[in-house]
Each structure stands twice: as structure tokens, then as C-alpha cells.
Design an enzyme around this catalytic site. Sequence first.
Site, PDB file in Angstrom:
ATOM      1  N   LYS A   2      48.920  38.563  35.750  1.00  0.00           N
ATOM      2  CA  LYS A   2      48.558  37.800  36.955  1.00  0.00           C
ATOM      3  C   LYS A   2      47.294  36.959  36.729  1.00  0.00           C
ATOM      4  CE  LYS A   2      48.278  41.541  39.484  1.00  0.00           C
ATOM      5  NZ  LYS A   2      48.652  42.547  38.460  1.00  0.00           N
ATOM      6  N   ARG A  10      48.148  44.504  48.593  1.00  0.00           N
ATOM      7  CA  ARG A  10      48.716  45.549  47.743  1.00  0.00           C
ATOM      8  C   ARG A  10      49.328  46.673  48.563  1.00  0.00           C
ATOM      9  NH1 ARG A  10      45.269  44.552  42.814  1.00  0.00           N
ATOM     10  NH2 ARG A  10      45.541  46.228  41.335  1.00  0.00           N
ATOM     11  N   ARG A  68      43.524  45.014  26.591  1.00  0.00           N
ATOM     12  CA  ARG A  68      42.858  43.890  27.282  1.00  0.00           C
ATOM     13  C   ARG A  68      41.351  43.898  27.027  1.00  0.00           C
ATOM     14  NH1 ARG A  68      44.161  43.025  33.409  1.00  0.00           N
ATOM     15  NH2 ARG A  68      43.660  45.231  33.569  1.00  0.00           N
ATOM     16  N   ARG A  86      37.437  47.032  30.397  1.00  0.00           N
ATOM     17  CA  ARG A  86      37.231  47.582  31.737  1.00  0.00           C
ATOM     18  C   ARG A  86      37.300  49.102  31.705  1.00  0.00           C
ATOM     19  NH1 ARG A  86      41.201  44.270  35.659  1.00  0.00           N
ATOM     20  NH2 ARG A  86      41.472  46.390  36.437  1.00  0.00           N
ATOM     21  N   ARG A 124      47.425  53.837  38.060  1.00  0.00           N
ATOM     22  CA  ARG A 124      47.532  52.511  38.684  1.00  0.00           C
ATOM     23  C   ARG A 124      49.001  52.091  38.808  1.00  0.00           C
ATOM     24  NH1 ARG A 124      43.727  49.514  34.720  1.00  0.00           N
ATOM     25  NH2 ARG A 124      44.272  47.612  35.843  1.00  0.00           N
TER      26      ARG A 124
HETATM   27  P1  ADP Z   1      46.944  41.448  35.326  1.00  0.00           P
HETATM   28  O1  ADP Z   1      45.969  40.463  35.944  1.00  0.00           O
HETATM   29  O2  ADP Z   1      48.326  41.331  35.898  1.00  0.00           O
HETATM   30  O3  ADP Z   1      46.447  42.872  35.357  1.00  0.00           O
HETATM   31  P2  ADP Z   1      46.216  40.151  32.786  1.00  0.00           P
HETATM   32  O4  ADP Z   1      46.458  38.713  33.066  1.00  0.00           O
HETATM   33  O5  ADP Z   1      44.802  40.617  32.751  1.00  0.00           O
HETATM   34  O6  ADP Z   1      47.102  41.077  33.790  1.00  0.00           O
HETATM   35  O7  ADP Z   1      46.959  40.506  31.409  1.00  0.00           O
HETATM   36  C1  ADP Z   1      46.934  41.849  30.891  1.00  0.00           C
HETATM   37  C2  ADP Z   1      46.796  41.791  29.360  1.00  0.00           C
HETATM   38  O8  ADP Z   1      48.001  41.259  28.787  1.00  0.00           O
HETATM   39  C3  ADP Z   1      45.660  40.899  28.856  1.00  0.00           C
HETATM   40  O9  ADP Z   1      45.109  41.496  27.709  1.00  0.00           O
HETATM   41  C4  ADP Z   1      46.352  39.573  28.520  1.00  0.00           C
HETATM   42  O10 ADP Z   1      45.666  38.889  27.497  1.00  0.00           O
HETATM   43  C5  ADP Z   1      47.729  40.043  28.066  1.00  0.00           C
HETATM   44  N1  ADP Z   1      48.832  39.128  28.418  1.00  0.00           N
HETATM   45  C6  ADP Z   1      48.979  38.451  29.587  1.00  0.00           C
HETATM   46  N2  ADP Z   1      50.119  37.741  29.598  1.00  0.00           N
HETATM   47  C7  ADP Z   1      50.724  37.993  28.401  1.00  0.00           C
HETATM   48  C8  ADP Z   1      51.979  37.570  27.794  1.00  0.00           C
HETATM   49  N3  ADP Z   1      52.834  36.780  28.446  1.00  0.00           N
HETATM   50  N4  ADP Z   1      52.267  38.051  26.566  1.00  0.00           N
HETATM   51  C9  ADP Z   1      51.425  38.882  25.926  1.00  0.00           C
HETATM   52  N5  ADP Z   1      50.259  39.322  26.423  1.00  0.00           N
HETATM   53  C10 ADP Z   1      49.895  38.892  27.655  1.00  0.00           C
HETATM   54  P1  AMP Z   2      42.885  44.762  39.395  1.00  0.00           P
HETATM   55  O1  AMP Z   2      41.692  44.028  38.851  1.00  0.00           O
HETATM   56  O2  AMP Z   2      43.770  43.912  40.247  1.00  0.00           O
HETATM   57  O3  AMP Z   2      43.632  45.490  38.299  1.00  0.00           O
HETATM   58  O4  AMP Z   2      42.307  45.875  40.370  1.00  0.00           O
HETATM   59  C1  AMP Z   2      41.443  46.890  39.899  1.00  0.00           C
HETATM   60  C2  AMP Z   2      41.276  47.972  40.954  1.00  0.00           C
HETATM   61  O5  AMP Z   2      40.665  47.425  42.142  1.00  0.00           O
HETATM   62  C3  AMP Z   2      42.569  48.616  41.461  1.00  0.00           C
HETATM   63  O6  AMP Z   2      43.027  49.663  40.612  1.00  0.00           O
HETATM   64  C4  AMP Z   2      42.106  49.148  42.832  1.00  0.00           C
HETATM   65  O7  AMP Z   2      41.323  50.318  42.710  1.00  0.00           O
HETATM   66  C5  AMP Z   2      41.189  48.040  43.319  1.00  0.00           C
HETATM   67  N1  AMP Z   2      41.918  47.002  44.071  1.00  0.00           N
HETATM   68  C6  AMP Z   2      42.098  45.694  43.724  1.00  0.00           C
HETATM   69  N2  AMP Z   2      42.786  45.034  44.663  1.00  0.00           N
HETATM   70  C7  AMP Z   2      43.060  45.941  45.638  1.00  0.00           C
HETATM   71  C8  AMP Z   2      43.775  45.882  46.876  1.00  0.00           C
HETATM   72  N3  AMP Z   2      44.346  44.735  47.316  1.00  0.00           N
HETATM   73  N4  AMP Z   2      43.873  47.020  47.612  1.00  0.00           N
HETATM   74  C9  AMP Z   2      43.322  48.176  47.197  1.00  0.00           C
HETATM   75  N5  AMP Z   2      42.637  48.302  46.044  1.00  0.00           N
HETATM   76  C10 AMP Z   2      42.512  47.198  45.269  1.00  0.00           C
END
Ligand code: ADP
Ligand code: AMP
Length: 230
Positions: A26, A101, A140, A173, A184
Site C-alpha cells: 500500500k 480498518r 522491509r 520497524r 497483524r
Molecule cells: P504496506 O504499506 O501494504 O504494509 P509496503 O508498501 O510497505 O506495504 O511494502 C511491504 C514490503 O514489500 C516493502 O519492503 C516493499 O519494498 C515490498 N514490496 C512492495 N511492493 C512489492 C512488490 N510488488 N514486489 C515485491 N516487493 C514489494
Molecule cells: P501500518 O503502518 O498500516 O502497518 O500500521 C501499523 C500499526 O498502526 C497497526 O498494526 C495498528 O496497530 C496501527 N494502526 C494503523 N492504522 C490503524 C487503523 N486504521 N486502526 C487501528 N489501528 C491502526
Amino acid sequence: MMKSAIHNPQSAIKRVVLMGPPGAGKGTQAKRLVEKFGMIHLSSGDILRAERTGGSELGEKLKKYMDAGELVPDEIVVDIMAGAIAKQDTEKGLLLDGFPRTVAQARALDEQLEKMGLPLGAVLIIAADESLLVDRITGRRSCPKCGAVYHVKNIPPAKEGVCDACGSELAQRADDTEEVVRQRLDAYRKQTEPVIDYYTADGRKIITLDGGSPLEEVAQQAAEALRAGS
Ligand code: ADP
Ligand code: AMP
């Protein structure tokens, strides 16, 4: 030659909720969409992490939920996100990443956007198989300064541990461990998937993409889908 849509926010759906399990891509895709269409990107995870850094009482409370991989209670998140949305120039468009969410959050968002006269245009879901997600999340690495996101294997920086964009040291993270990821994913299945049912039952425009595809492919499909729906 066809006119490019870059920085022409008129040419795409303007208010979008970006959904998908943790690690689906995302944040990565949000950055690309913002570059193309210039909408405002609000990531609830980023906003909550920023809130934590102050060391306030609220920050301590957030830490407890976030480090355990549990959702932060609705009343806290809705309050913080409503404030963040109200501050923005939503005419530019809004890309909500990680919010809502839960169904309660989705209802609260609908109420707020309705009051603002700015209904949602689409729900963009980046779907991905769970078997991919643990590797995506544990690999990541993010830049604490500019927010760029990498992956140790899939999307590595030119120099290990260093951000290509700004030269800062990359960080992992605290909640990107295998154990917390499982929690999660469980929260996503139980609390967030029903949001898709809520939007579906309400007849919203839903676009589903395969987040398991290469990054540039997903980016192209996302941009095309938002353009086509405008
Ligand atoms: P989200 O915001 O949904 O948690 P991220 O955008 O942070 O996910 O992506 C999660 C991990 O996967 C990161 O390390 C990113 O670089 C990697 N990633 C994202 N999209 C792709 C893809 N299409 N193919 C391979 N790796 C990806
Ligand atoms: P994310 O960066 O989206 O992976 O979110 C990291 C953490 O933040 C999640 O595991 C939750 O603990 C909290 N969080 C983020 N967005 C929300 C939401 N919309 N509602 C509740 N918790 C959230």
C-alpha cells in the site's frame, strides 16, 4: 502524442481508500499514485507513529497496541484521522492508506466525507497471498527521514542500509517481526476484511489488484484503474 496525466489530478478518481493486508504494498503504491495524480496521501500508520514519538500519554497508549500488532481502538484512530483529513486541501484528492480498518471506522469516515460534501470515489484493494507477506514485512526497511520504503531482497537500496533518496540510515520497524506480523494478519482477517463486505454491500466502486505482481506492474494497473474510473 497523448497528453501525460502526470500532476493532473482532474484525470483520476479523487478520493480513494487503499486497502490490503500488511505488506501488500500500500505505502509503496501510494507514493507512485501521488507522484502521478498529486492527491494527498494520509497513512494512518505513519500518522500514529508520528504521534508516538512525542512520548505523550497518548503516545504510550498507541505504542502498547502497535508493538503488539493489535489495532488501536476506533475512538482514538477516528479522532486522529478526522483531524488529519479536516486539515487537508481535499480538493487535491485524498488517498487514505490503512484507514479505515474496521467497519466502525468506515462508517465514521463516510459521515465525515458526507458532511464535507466529498464522497469516496473508489476502494482500491491490493490483495496478496499470506505466504508472501511475512517475507515482505520482515524484509522491509524504511527511511526514518524521507519515508522511502525498500526491501532487503526485492527492492534493495544501491548501498545496503542507506537510503538512495536522502542518504539516511535505513531502519526496521519494531512491529515488522514474524511474531507481530502473524498478529497483524489475524487482525486484518478478523477486523479489516469485513470493511470490504461493508463497501461491497453499499455498492461502492471496488478495484482489486494482485499485489503479488512486480511493483511496476501493480503501479501501472492502479493508475489505469483510477484513470478509467474518473
Ligand atoms: P504496506 O504499506 O501494504 O504494509 P509496503 O508498501 O510497505 O506495504 O511494502 C511491504 C514490503 O514489500 C516493502 O519492503 C516493499 O519494498 C515490498 N514490496 C512492495 N511492493 C512489492 C512488490 N510488488 N514486489 C515485491 N516487493 C514489494
Ligand atoms: P501500518 O503502518 O498500516 O502497518 O500500521 C501499523 C500499526 O498502526 C497497526 O498494526 C495498528 O496497530 C496501527 N494502526 C494503523 N492504522 C490503524 C487503523 N486504521 N486502526 C487501528 N489501528 C491502526
